[in-house]
Design a protein around this motif. Sequence first.
Motif, PDB file in Angstrom:
ATOM      1  N   ASP A  47       0.577  -1.211   0.056  1.00 41.45           N
ATOM      2  CA  ASP A  47      -0.099  -0.043  -0.124  1.00 41.45           C
ATOM      3  C   ASP A  47       0.936   0.992   0.056  1.00 41.45           C
ATOM      4  N   GLU A  48       1.982   1.220   0.816  1.00 40.95           N
ATOM      5  CA  GLU A  48       2.662   2.419   0.814  1.00 40.95           C
ATOM      6  C   GLU A  48       3.711   2.504  -0.597  1.00 40.95           C
ATOM      7  N   THR A  49       4.010   1.262  -1.034  1.00 35.38           N
ATOM      8  CA  THR A  49       4.676   1.509  -2.410  1.00 35.38           C
ATOM      9  C   THR A  49       3.643   2.001  -3.477  1.00 35.38           C
ATOM     10  N   GLN A  50       2.491   1.697  -3.397  1.00 35.96           N
ATOM     11  CA  GLN A  50       1.418   2.494  -4.437  1.00 35.96           C
ATOM     12  C   GLN A  50       1.176   3.729  -4.031  1.00 35.96           C
ATOM     13  N   LEU A  51       1.072   4.187  -2.914  1.00 37.75           N
ATOM     14  CA  LEU A  51       0.919   5.698  -2.500  1.00 37.75           C
ATOM     15  C   LEU A  51       2.166   6.359  -2.950  1.00 37.75           C
ATOM     16  N   ASP A  52       3.640   5.812  -2.602  1.00 38.02           N
ATOM     17  CA  ASP A  52       4.739   6.611  -3.416  1.00 38.02           C
ATOM     18  C   ASP A  52       4.565   6.691  -4.765  1.00 38.02           C
ATOM     19  N   SER A  53       4.129   5.629  -5.446  1.00 38.16           N
ATOM     20  CA  SER A  53       3.849   5.850  -6.828  1.00 38.16           C
ATOM     21  C   SER A  53       2.903   6.859  -7.413  1.00 38.16           C
ATOM     22  N   TRP A  54       1.750   6.880  -6.834  1.00 39.05           N
ATOM     23  CA  TRP A  54       0.923   7.814  -7.030  1.00 39.05           C
ATOM     24  C   TRP A  54       1.370   9.250  -6.812  1.00 39.05           C
ATOM     25  N   ALA A  55       1.988   9.195  -5.509  1.00 39.45           N
ATOM     26  CA  ALA A  55       2.772  10.691  -5.265  1.00 39.45           C
ATOM     27  C   ALA A  55       3.558  10.921  -6.234  1.00 39.45           C
ATOM     28  N   ASP A  56       4.522  10.289  -6.929  1.00 36.07           N
ATOM     29  CA  ASP A  56       5.348  10.428  -7.943  1.00 36.07           C
ATOM     30  C   ASP A  56       4.609  10.942  -9.358  1.00 36.07           C
ATOM     31  N   MET A  57       3.423  10.461  -9.415  1.00 34.93           N
ATOM     32  CA  MET A  57       2.662  10.696 -10.756  1.00 34.93           C
ATOM     33  C   MET A  57       1.691  12.003 -10.401  1.00 34.93           C
ATOM     34  N   GLY A  58       1.733  12.650  -9.080  1.00 35.44           N
ATOM     35  CA  GLY A  58       1.079  13.696  -8.755  1.00 35.44           C
ATOM     36  C   GLY A  58      -0.764  13.498  -8.432  1.00 35.44           C
ATOM     37  N   GLU A  59      -0.603  12.079  -8.238  1.00 34.17           N
ATOM     38  CA  GLU A  59      -2.329  11.500  -8.032  1.00 34.17           C
ATOM     39  C   GLU A  59      -2.549  11.568  -6.463  1.00 34.17           C
ATOM     40  N   ALA A  60      -1.342  11.754  -5.733  1.00 32.55           N
ATOM     41  CA  ALA A  60      -1.658  11.688  -4.369  1.00 32.55           C
ATOM     42  C   ALA A  60      -0.627  12.807  -3.809  1.00 32.55           C
ATOM     43  N   THR A  61      -0.754  13.256  -2.648  1.00 27.91           N
ATOM     44  CA  THR A  61       0.190  14.319  -1.876  1.00 27.91           C
ATOM     45  C   THR A  61       1.349  13.772  -1.800  1.00 27.91           C
ATOM     46  N   THR A  62       2.452  14.571  -1.858  1.00 30.69           N
ATOM     47  CA  THR A  62       3.908  13.986  -1.607  1.00 30.69           C
ATOM     48  C   THR A  62       3.963  13.924  -0.100  1.00 30.69           C
ATOM     49  N   ASP A  63       3.115  14.664   0.725  1.00 33.93           N
ATOM     50  CA  ASP A  63       3.453  14.346   2.176  1.00 33.93           C
ATOM     51  C   ASP A  63       2.378  13.259   2.661  1.00 33.93           C
ATOM     52  N   TRP A  64       2.011  12.380   1.967  1.00 35.51           N
ATOM     53  CA  TRP A  64       1.104  11.603   2.477  1.00 35.51           C
ATOM     54  C   TRP A  64       1.616  10.927   3.828  1.00 35.51           C
ATOM     55  N   ARG A  65       2.779  10.558   3.960  1.00 37.28           N
ATOM     56  CA  ARG A  65       3.393   9.996   5.089  1.00 37.28           C
ATOM     57  C   ARG A  65       3.206  10.885   6.283  1.00 37.28           C
ATOM     58  N   GLU A  66       3.441  11.864   6.083  1.00 43.60           N
ATOM     59  CA  GLU A  66       3.446  13.083   7.468  1.00 43.60           C
ATOM     60  C   GLU A  66       2.004  13.071   7.703  1.00 43.60           C
ATOM     61  N   ARG A  67       1.065  13.240   6.722  1.00 43.29           N
ATOM     62  CA  ARG A  67      -0.506  13.096   7.048  1.00 43.29           C
ATOM     63  C   ARG A  67      -0.845  12.100   7.781  1.00 43.29           C
ATOM     64  N   GLN A  68      -0.437  10.953   7.458  1.00 40.96           N
ATOM     65  CA  GLN A  68      -0.903   9.590   8.011  1.00 40.96           C
ATOM     66  C   GLN A  68      -0.550   9.467   9.483  1.00 40.96           C
ATOM     67  N   GLN A  69       0.849   9.955   9.742  1.00 42.31           N
ATOM     68  CA  GLN A  69       1.404  10.116  11.052  1.00 42.31           C
ATOM     69  C   GLN A  69       0.647  10.876  11.697  1.00 42.31           C
ATOM     70  N   GLY A  70       0.126  12.140  11.199  1.00 45.18           N
ATOM     71  CA  GLY A  70      -0.403  13.023  11.847  1.00 45.18           C
ATOM     72  C   GLY A  70      -1.872  12.494  12.245  1.00 45.18           C
ATOM     73  N   LEU A  71      -2.527  11.917  11.436  1.00 39.47           N
ATOM     74  CA  LEU A  71      -3.881  11.030  11.852  1.00 39.47           C
ATOM     75  C   LEU A  71      -3.692  10.003  12.930  1.00 39.47           C
ATOM     76  N   ARG A  72      -2.449   9.330  12.779  1.00 43.71           N
ATOM     77  CA  ARG A  72      -2.457   8.151  13.775  1.00 43.71           C
ATOM     78  C   ARG A  72      -2.203   8.930  15.117  1.00 43.71           C
ATOM     79  N   ASP A  73      -1.239   9.881  15.244  1.00 42.84           N
ATOM     80  CA  ASP A  73      -1.241  10.729  16.416  1.00 42.84           C
ATOM     81  C   ASP A  73      -2.649  11.517  17.104  1.00 42.84           C
ATOM     82  N   TRP A  74      -3.431  11.925  16.249  1.00 44.83           N
ATOM     83  CA  TRP A  74      -4.684  12.469  16.513  1.00 44.83           C
ATOM     84  C   TRP A  74      -5.563  11.393  16.865  1.00 44.83           C
TER      85      TRP A  74
END
Length: 103
Positions: A47-74
């Motif tokens: 799933d993380e590999t897919q999200l990285d690929s989407w981020a490279d293509m501009g289909e997901a935000t490049t800061d998805w990891r930080e956002r996911q960590q923020g959600l986990r913290d919340w």
Amino acid sequence: MTEETQVTMSELLKHPRRVFDRLQHERRLVITQHGRAVGTLQAPDPDETQLDSWADMGEATTDWRERQQGLRDWLRHAPGCTTEAGPDIGSEAVLNDRAETER
């Protein structure tokens, strides 16, 4: 520790391609030396590999990891749901139907 999840240090050093091919199927391997666990190898999360690929293509935000960590913290610190339970309407209907059937 099961046999199929272990790889000896010498096997890793002598046949790294074979070990990494195996890792793709088993997802996690324990590296042993003289029968003792000394480390682990873990395949990337698909799933993380897919999200990285989407981020490279501009289909997901490049800061998805930080956002996911923020959600986990919340979520870790979010208050639990404190609403009171309502009446057991479904259960009550079943009990009433049962009582009518037994009459």
